[in-house]
Design a protein around this motif. Structure first.
Motif, PDB file in Angstrom:
ATOM      1  N   ASP A 330       0.798  -1.232   0.000  1.00 23.87           N
ATOM      2  CA  ASP A 330       0.000   0.000   0.000  1.00 23.87           C
ATOM      3  C   ASP A 330       0.827   1.277   0.000  1.00 23.87           C
ATOM      4  O   ASP A 330       0.281   2.376   0.068  1.00 23.87           O
ATOM      5  N   GLY A 340      -0.746  11.404  -2.962  1.00 21.79           N
ATOM      6  CA  GLY A 340      -2.209  11.424  -3.051  1.00 21.79           C
ATOM      7  C   GLY A 340      -2.783  12.531  -2.197  1.00 21.79           C
ATOM      8  O   GLY A 340      -2.100  13.076  -1.321  1.00 21.79           O
ATOM      9  N   ILE A 344      -6.120   7.412   1.595  1.00 23.69           N
ATOM     10  CA  ILE A 344      -6.846   6.514   0.698  1.00 23.69           C
ATOM     11  C   ILE A 344      -6.417   6.744  -0.746  1.00 23.69           C
ATOM     12  O   ILE A 344      -6.162   5.790  -1.497  1.00 23.69           O
ATOM     13  N   ASP A 345      -6.304   8.016  -1.129  1.00 26.69           N
ATOM     14  CA  ASP A 345      -5.881   8.341  -2.495  1.00 26.69           C
ATOM     15  C   ASP A 345      -4.444   7.862  -2.734  1.00 26.69           C
ATOM     16  O   ASP A 345      -4.112   7.373  -3.812  1.00 26.69           O
ATOM     17  N   TYR A 347      -3.018   5.237  -1.268  1.00 27.16           N
ATOM     18  CA  TYR A 347      -3.130   3.789  -1.489  1.00 27.16           C
ATOM     19  C   TYR A 347      -3.493   3.502  -2.948  1.00 27.16           C
ATOM     20  O   TYR A 347      -2.878   2.678  -3.619  1.00 27.16           O
ATOM     21  N   GLU A 348      -4.546   4.174  -3.416  1.00 25.98           N
ATOM     22  CA  GLU A 348      -5.093   3.896  -4.748  1.00 25.98           C
ATOM     23  C   GLU A 348      -4.080   4.223  -5.843  1.00 25.98           C
ATOM     24  O   GLU A 348      -3.893   3.450  -6.792  1.00 25.98           O
ATOM     25  N   GLN A 349      -3.424   5.391  -5.703  1.00 26.89           N
ATOM     26  CA  GLN A 349      -2.442   5.801  -6.715  1.00 26.89           C
ATOM     27  C   GLN A 349      -1.234   4.854  -6.725  1.00 26.89           C
ATOM     28  O   GLN A 349      -0.714   4.493  -7.793  1.00 26.89           O
ATOM     29  N   ARG A 351      -1.093   1.621  -5.732  1.00 21.15           N
ATOM     30  CA  ARG A 351      -1.436   0.301  -6.251  1.00 21.15           C
ATOM     31  C   ARG A 351      -1.717   0.350  -7.759  1.00 21.15           C
ATOM     32  O   ARG A 351      -1.347  -0.566  -8.498  1.00 21.15           O
ATOM     33  N   ALA A 352      -2.333   1.429  -8.213  1.00 22.89           N
ATOM     34  CA  ALA A 352      -2.626   1.570  -9.650  1.00 22.89           C
ATOM     35  C   ALA A 352      -1.340   1.672 -10.455  1.00 22.89           C
ATOM     36  O   ALA A 352      -1.224   1.126 -11.558  1.00 22.89           O
ATOM     37  N   LYS A 360      -3.056  -6.880 -11.580  1.00 23.83           N
ATOM     38  CA  LYS A 360      -4.341  -6.192 -11.343  1.00 23.83           C
ATOM     39  C   LYS A 360      -5.512  -7.093 -11.741  1.00 23.83           C
ATOM     40  O   LYS A 360      -6.522  -7.153 -11.036  1.00 23.83           O
TER      41      LYS A 360
END
Length: 493
Positions: A330, A340, A344-345, A347-349, A351-352, A360
């Protein structure tokens, strides 16, 4: 003098003990070979020449004192899935950028305790997810084999493609690998090397980056059956840090190489004759049957009725476990971290950006089959199928079958960036059709070279054994190896 990198582990061991050659000389020969070839073949993602030289020097000192270990002075390559203290360990993923663990995996610690020398970390499919070594963040590995009259680059298989290619190209004496659905046996078959997936629990999983914890198992890829036996003896152990490792004495596997197979009952499962299987794979299988029969084994037709459900069940169970295991990446404590707006952002950025396309895809499949409303329909049903697959094998072995003989792969090596495979992930997944049942049932399986395709590339046969009966596999595989001979690619790199 023979090129030192052409020596098998057994041959090198004897030369080292006889002091015909030093561990330092042997290690330098491999470092030189890697320097010359790695830019072309892309087998290593991190080379550790200074560490290798220091380890070789220490081996020479132990040999001089008469304190040599079982693998003293033998230079090995390590799949990038195994934690190596202070050395690049990224599972060939962008999300683990610059990660160097402060601990050593149990398998590699066992090897160093027996005197082995580390040459570096080997390329692999990202997080061991792939059958061609094309999903690596560091780019694809090239198979050292080529088709007759062709310059096309071929895949070495996956996920342990770097391990198999490095062994085939003589860039290490042997290599560690892992097998979740065929990732030792499939690349071994496509590169003319020997690879064994031992029984689940035979080797510790501690310190090995997890893909699917109930399926993952470490094992060796080597040049011949004897070398695979020597390596597995050192790799295997019980480990209090891994509750799935089994407390059983590790046999002297090398002693079973060359043992008679007279009177053994070898099963040939009819369900492995799949639609569209190339004629040369069927012919290879029949040749393997003939070799074992000539050696005194009894060939018995058997049935494993739930085999046809193995691949779809595997591609539910494995992604489900992967989605859980990979949740830990993460960007908070180690590896890649993307900026981010909030945590949360971030984490998302992270992992993406950090995970590749195939990883994925499998995380998404796994998350879906574990989600409310779908768990019973997919995951629970797949686990029930897994139980039936395991029972099929138990029934066959209860009838007195000692091992099973099957093809290792449905075809020879295909081209890198093959459009057919790239456009349809299911076609890529079908490369594991002969291997996934073994992982689903937790059994040992070995791939051994058995011939060449019409295009001049390696083909392998697979032997599947009873739980913790790797010795029978080594004995039976050595019969095939003796009949088929060993295969080395013509050097073009």
């Amino acid at each position: 003098m023979t090129d030192l990198t052409a020596l098998t582990i057994a041959e090198a061991r004897d030369r080292l003990i006889a002091k015909d050659v030093s561990a330092s000389e042997l290690t330098e020969a491999y470092i030189k070979a890697i320097d010359a070839a790695n830019e072309t073949l892309n087998t290593y993602v991190a080379v550790t020449p200074e560490k290798a030289r220091d380890m070789a020097k220490a081996s020479d000192a132990r040999i001089a004192k008469g304190e040599a270990g079982a693998l003293e002075g033998i230079p090995l390559g390590i799949k990038d899935l195994f934690a190596t203290e202070g050395v690049h360990t990224q599972a060939c993923s962008h999300i683990l950028d610059k990660f160097k663990p402060r601990y050593e995996s149990t398998v590699t610690a066992n090897l160093w305790a027996d005197g082995a020398v580390m040459l570096g970390k080997l390329n692999m499919d990202e997080f061991a997810m792939g059958s061609s070594n094309e999903t690596s963040y560091y780019g694809p590995v090239k198979n050292p084999w080529r088709r007759k009259g062709s310059n096309m680059d071929l895949v070495p298989g996956g996920s342990s493609g770097g391990s198999a290619a490095a062994v085939a190209a003589h860039l290490c004496a042997g290599a560690t690998a892992t097998d979740t659905g065929g990732s030792i046996r499939q690349p071994a078959a496509l590169t003319g090397t020997v690879g064994i997936k031992p029984t689940y629990g035979r080797c510790s999983r501690w310190g090995t980056v997890a893909f699917a914890s109930s399926l993952d198992q470490a094992g060796p890829i080597a040049r011949d059956v004897r070398d695979a036996a020597i390596m597995l003896k050192s790799m295997a152990s019980v480990d209090p840090k891994d509750t799935t490792s089994v407390d059983r004495t590790v046999p002297d596997y090398e002693a079973s190489v060359g043992r008679s197979v007279k009177g053994l009952r070898i099963g040939v499962p009819r369900e492995y004759r799949v639609d569209g299987m190339p004629e040369e794979i069927e012919a290879l299988w029949q040749q393997g049957i003939a070799w074992l029969k000539d050696a005194g084994a009894e060939i018995v037709d058997v049935s494993l009725p739930h085999t046809r459900y193995a691949l779809p069940a595997y591609y539910i169970v494995a992604p489900a476990e992967a989605s859980s295991n990979l949740a830990r990446y993460d960007g908070v404590r180690y590896g890649l971290r993307m900026p981010g707006r909030d945590v949360i952002d971030m984490y998302e950025q992270t992992r993406a950006t950090g995970f590749g396309r195939e990883v994925k895809r499998r995380i998404m499949i796994g998350t879906y089959v574990l989600s409310a409303g779908y768990y019973d329909a997919y995951y629970l049903r797949a686990q029930k199928v897994r139980t039936l697959i395991k029972r099929d094998f138990e029934n066959v072995y209860a009838d007195g079958i000692d091992a099973l003989l099957t093809p290792a792969t449905p075809s020879a090596a295909f081209g890198i960036a093959d459009e057919d495979m790239a456009s349809d992930p299911v076609k890529m997944y079908l490369n594991d059709i002969f291997t996934v049942t073994v992982n689903m049932a937790g059994l040992p399986g070995i791939a051994v070279p058995a011939g060449l395709s019409a295009e001049g590339t390696p083909l392998g046969l697979q032997l599947i054994g009873r739980p913790f009966d790797e010795e029978t596999l080594f004995a039976t595989a050595s019969v095939i190896e003796k009949a088929a001979g060993r295969y080395t690619p013509a050097k073009w790199w």
